[in-house]
Design a protein around this motif. Structure first.
Motif, PDB file in Angstrom:
ATOM      1  N   LEU A  62       0.827  -1.215   0.000  1.00  0.00           N
ATOM      2  CA  LEU A  62       0.000   0.000   0.000  1.00  0.00           C
ATOM      3  C   LEU A  62       0.857   1.259   0.000  1.00  0.00           C
ATOM      4  CD1 LEU A  62      -2.884  -1.015   2.430  1.00  0.00           C
ATOM      5  CD2 LEU A  62      -3.021  -0.673  -0.047  1.00  0.00           C
ATOM      6  N   GLN A  63       1.976   1.225   0.702  1.00  0.00           N
ATOM      7  CA  GLN A  63       2.887   2.377   0.684  1.00  0.00           C
ATOM      8  C   GLN A  63       3.445   2.579  -0.729  1.00  0.00           C
ATOM      9  OE1 GLN A  63       5.725   1.410   3.729  1.00  0.00           O
ATOM     10  NE2 GLN A  63       4.419   2.164   5.375  1.00  0.00           N
ATOM     11  N   GLN A  64       3.777   1.486  -1.394  1.00  0.00           N
ATOM     12  CA  GLN A  64       4.268   1.590  -2.774  1.00  0.00           C
ATOM     13  C   GLN A  64       3.183   2.135  -3.696  1.00  0.00           C
ATOM     14  OE1 GLN A  64       5.638  -2.490  -3.543  1.00  0.00           O
ATOM     15  NE2 GLN A  64       7.731  -1.693  -3.603  1.00  0.00           N
ATOM     16  N   GLU A  65       1.948   1.676  -3.517  1.00  0.00           N
ATOM     17  CA  GLU A  65       0.842   2.149  -4.346  1.00  0.00           C
ATOM     18  C   GLU A  65       0.582   3.637  -4.102  1.00  0.00           C
ATOM     19  OE1 GLU A  65      -2.193   2.136  -7.181  1.00  0.00           O
ATOM     20  OE2 GLU A  65      -0.499   0.805  -6.856  1.00  0.00           O
ATOM     21  N   GLN A  66       0.658   4.048  -2.853  1.00  0.00           N
ATOM     22  CA  GLN A  66       0.471   5.460  -2.557  1.00  0.00           C
ATOM     23  C   GLN A  66       1.554   6.289  -3.244  1.00  0.00           C
ATOM     24  OE1 GLN A  66       0.064   6.510   1.573  1.00  0.00           O
ATOM     25  NE2 GLN A  66      -0.073   8.686   1.117  1.00  0.00           N
ATOM     26  N   GLU A  70       0.994   9.217  -5.960  1.00  0.00           N
ATOM     27  CA  GLU A  70       1.580  10.543  -5.762  1.00  0.00           C
ATOM     28  C   GLU A  70       2.458  10.938  -6.947  1.00  0.00           C
ATOM     29  OE1 GLU A  70       3.414  10.382  -1.888  1.00  0.00           O
ATOM     30  OE2 GLU A  70       1.470  10.516  -0.875  1.00  0.00           O
ATOM     31  N   ASP A  71       3.164   9.971  -7.532  1.00  0.00           N
ATOM     32  CA  ASP A  71       3.962  10.249  -8.734  1.00  0.00           C
ATOM     33  C   ASP A  71       3.070  10.658  -9.901  1.00  0.00           C
ATOM     34  OD1 ASP A  71       6.299   9.677  -7.365  1.00  0.00           O
ATOM     35  OD2 ASP A  71       6.535   7.669  -8.214  1.00  0.00           O
ATOM     36  N   ILE A  72       1.923  10.000 -10.040  1.00  0.00           N
ATOM     37  CA  ILE A  72       0.964  10.369 -11.089  1.00  0.00           C
ATOM     38  C   ILE A  72       0.520  11.809 -10.870  1.00  0.00           C
ATOM     39  CG2 ILE A  72      -1.395   9.984 -11.931  1.00  0.00           C
ATOM     40  CD1 ILE A  72      -0.911   6.965 -11.448  1.00  0.00           C
ATOM     41  N   LEU A 108      -8.366   1.503   1.273  1.00  0.00           N
ATOM     42  CA  LEU A 108      -8.358   2.255   0.020  1.00  0.00           C
ATOM     43  C   LEU A 108      -8.705   3.710   0.289  1.00  0.00           C
ATOM     44  CD1 LEU A 108      -8.250   2.613  -3.046  1.00  0.00           C
ATOM     45  CD2 LEU A 108     -10.602   1.816  -3.156  1.00  0.00           C
ATOM     46  N   GLN A 109      -9.713   3.918   1.112  1.00  0.00           N
ATOM     47  CA  GLN A 109     -10.123   5.278   1.435  1.00  0.00           C
ATOM     48  C   GLN A 109      -8.975   6.053   2.071  1.00  0.00           C
ATOM     49  OE1 GLN A 109     -13.895   5.388   3.356  1.00  0.00           O
ATOM     50  NE2 GLN A 109     -13.937   7.604   3.465  1.00  0.00           N
ATOM     51  N   ARG A 110      -8.280   5.449   2.998  1.00  0.00           N
ATOM     52  CA  ARG A 110      -7.149   6.106   3.670  1.00  0.00           C
ATOM     53  C   ARG A 110      -6.030   6.419   2.674  1.00  0.00           C
ATOM     54  NH1 ARG A 110      -6.019   2.396   7.543  1.00  0.00           N
ATOM     55  NH2 ARG A 110      -8.124   2.729   8.231  1.00  0.00           N
ATOM     56  N   LEU A 111      -5.715   5.444   1.817  1.00  0.00           N
ATOM     57  CA  LEU A 111      -4.656   5.630   0.827  1.00  0.00           C
ATOM     58  C   LEU A 111      -5.003   6.802  -0.098  1.00  0.00           C
ATOM     59  CD1 LEU A 111      -2.640   3.116  -1.110  1.00  0.00           C
ATOM     60  CD2 LEU A 111      -4.151   4.523  -2.461  1.00  0.00           C
ATOM     61  N   LEU A 112      -6.233   6.823  -0.602  1.00  0.00           N
ATOM     62  CA  LEU A 112      -6.644   7.888  -1.512  1.00  0.00           C
ATOM     63  C   LEU A 112      -6.728   9.230  -0.795  1.00  0.00           C
ATOM     64  CD1 LEU A 112      -9.335   5.969  -3.571  1.00  0.00           C
ATOM     65  CD2 LEU A 112      -7.084   6.712  -4.373  1.00  0.00           C
ATOM     66  N   GLN A 113      -7.218   9.238   0.439  1.00  0.00           N
ATOM     67  CA  GLN A 113      -7.306  10.499   1.175  1.00  0.00           C
ATOM     68  C   GLN A 113      -5.927  11.100   1.409  1.00  0.00           C
ATOM     69  OE1 GLN A 113      -9.937   9.262   4.427  1.00  0.00           O
ATOM     70  NE2 GLN A 113     -11.371  10.812   3.726  1.00  0.00           N
ATOM     71  N   ASP A 114      -4.975  10.282   1.821  1.00  0.00           N
ATOM     72  CA  ASP A 114      -3.620  10.788   2.031  1.00  0.00           C
ATOM     73  C   ASP A 114      -3.051  11.363   0.738  1.00  0.00           C
ATOM     74  OD1 ASP A 114      -3.780   9.986   4.656  1.00  0.00           O
ATOM     75  OD2 ASP A 114      -2.514   8.208   4.406  1.00  0.00           O
ATOM     76  N   THR A 115      -3.299  10.668  -0.368  1.00  0.00           N
ATOM     77  CA  THR A 115      -2.767  11.089  -1.656  1.00  0.00           C
ATOM     78  C   THR A 115      -3.402  12.394  -2.129  1.00  0.00           C
ATOM     79  OG1 THR A 115      -2.358   8.775  -2.232  1.00  0.00           O
ATOM     80  CG2 THR A 115      -2.398  10.350  -4.043  1.00  0.00           C
ATOM     81  N   PHE A 116      -4.741  12.461  -2.097  1.00  0.00           N
ATOM     82  CA  PHE A 116      -5.421  13.657  -2.591  1.00  0.00           C
ATOM     83  C   PHE A 116      -5.328  14.827  -1.625  1.00  0.00           C
ATOM     84  CE2 PHE A 116      -7.382  10.874  -5.742  1.00  0.00           C
ATOM     85  CZ  PHE A 116      -7.277  11.674  -6.856  1.00  0.00           C
ATOM     86  N   SER A 118      -2.682  16.027  -0.091  1.00  0.00           N
ATOM     87  CA  SER A 118      -1.548  16.889  -0.467  1.00  0.00           C
ATOM     88  C   SER A 118      -1.808  17.566  -1.808  1.00  0.00           C
ATOM     89  CB  SER A 118      -0.246  16.099  -0.490  1.00  0.00           C
ATOM     90  OG  SER A 118      -0.296  15.058  -1.422  1.00  0.00           O
ATOM     91  N   PHE A 119      -2.469  16.874  -2.725  1.00  0.00           N
ATOM     92  CA  PHE A 119      -2.799  17.466  -4.027  1.00  0.00           C
ATOM     93  C   PHE A 119      -3.680  18.704  -3.847  1.00  0.00           C
ATOM     94  CE2 PHE A 119      -6.049  17.580  -7.455  1.00  0.00           C
ATOM     95  CZ  PHE A 119      -5.237  18.040  -8.478  1.00  0.00           C
TER      96      PHE A 119
END
Length: 182
Positions: A62-66, A70-72, A108-116, A118-119
């Motif tokens: 999950l850390q790798q996916e996040q 983030e790279d995207i 999934l929700q946590r991963l996406l929330q952390d990612t978005f 910062s965006f």
């Protein structure tokens, strides 16, 4: 010493790849350490040398996916970020379904929330510095609002087995977020 490092790296990569492969086939809860070892062609001792259990392994993945998401985000124009994230999810839809929808959508929700998070913090900070009239002067609640909306839409899309084309979901979200791209 270098040869040993290569073996360690290759073993870890094989274990991660095995979990990815298994997640394409069945939900996380049905995957055992034995399944992972058999698929990776490593012994249990090797598995436990790298990961405490399958939960630590999935945390690593999950850390790798996040980081990938983030790279995207970092490498896409703002108006294309959502589409590119959705296309990435769609490209890995079996994995996302078996990992998140079949049982642990909170992850999934946590991963996406952390990612978005910062965006939207970056986008809204730029808007504010350029004098754009925001709905709220304080950024954290506004960031939370946009992040929750986008993540909610992505969760709905994933849970409904990608019932709309990614472009249509993006168009809907872009209409809601339009002024941020101007």
């Amino acid at each position: 010493m270098l040869e040993e490092d290569i073996r360690i790296t290759k073993s870890r990569e094989a274990i991660v790849q095995a979990m990815d492969t298994l997640l394409e086939q069945k939900p996380f809860r049905k995957i055992t350490v034995n399944d992972i070892c058999r698929t990776a062609i490593v012994g249990r001792t090797t598995f436990y040398a790298h990961f405490e259990d399958k939960y630590k392994l999935i945390s690593f993945i999950l850390q790798q996916e996040q980081q990938r998401l983030e790279d995207i985000i970092l490498n896409s124009p703002p108006e294309e970020v959502i589409l590119n994230v959705l296309l990435d999810i769609l490209e890995n839809k079996k994995l996302y379904y078996n990992l998140f929808v079949a049982e642990v959508s909170d992850e999934l929700q946590r991963l996406l929330q952390d990612t978005f998070n910062s965006f939207f913090t970056n986008i809204l900070s730029v808007c504010k510095s350029e004098g754009v009239q925001l709905a709220c002067e304080t950024l954290p609640p506004l960031v939370a609002f946009y992040t929750t909306g986008v993540v909610g839409m992505i969760m709905w899309w994933t849970e409904t087995d990608f019932s709309m084309p990614a472009e249509e979901v993006t168009s809907c979200l872009s209409s809601l977020l339009g002024y941020l791209w101007e």
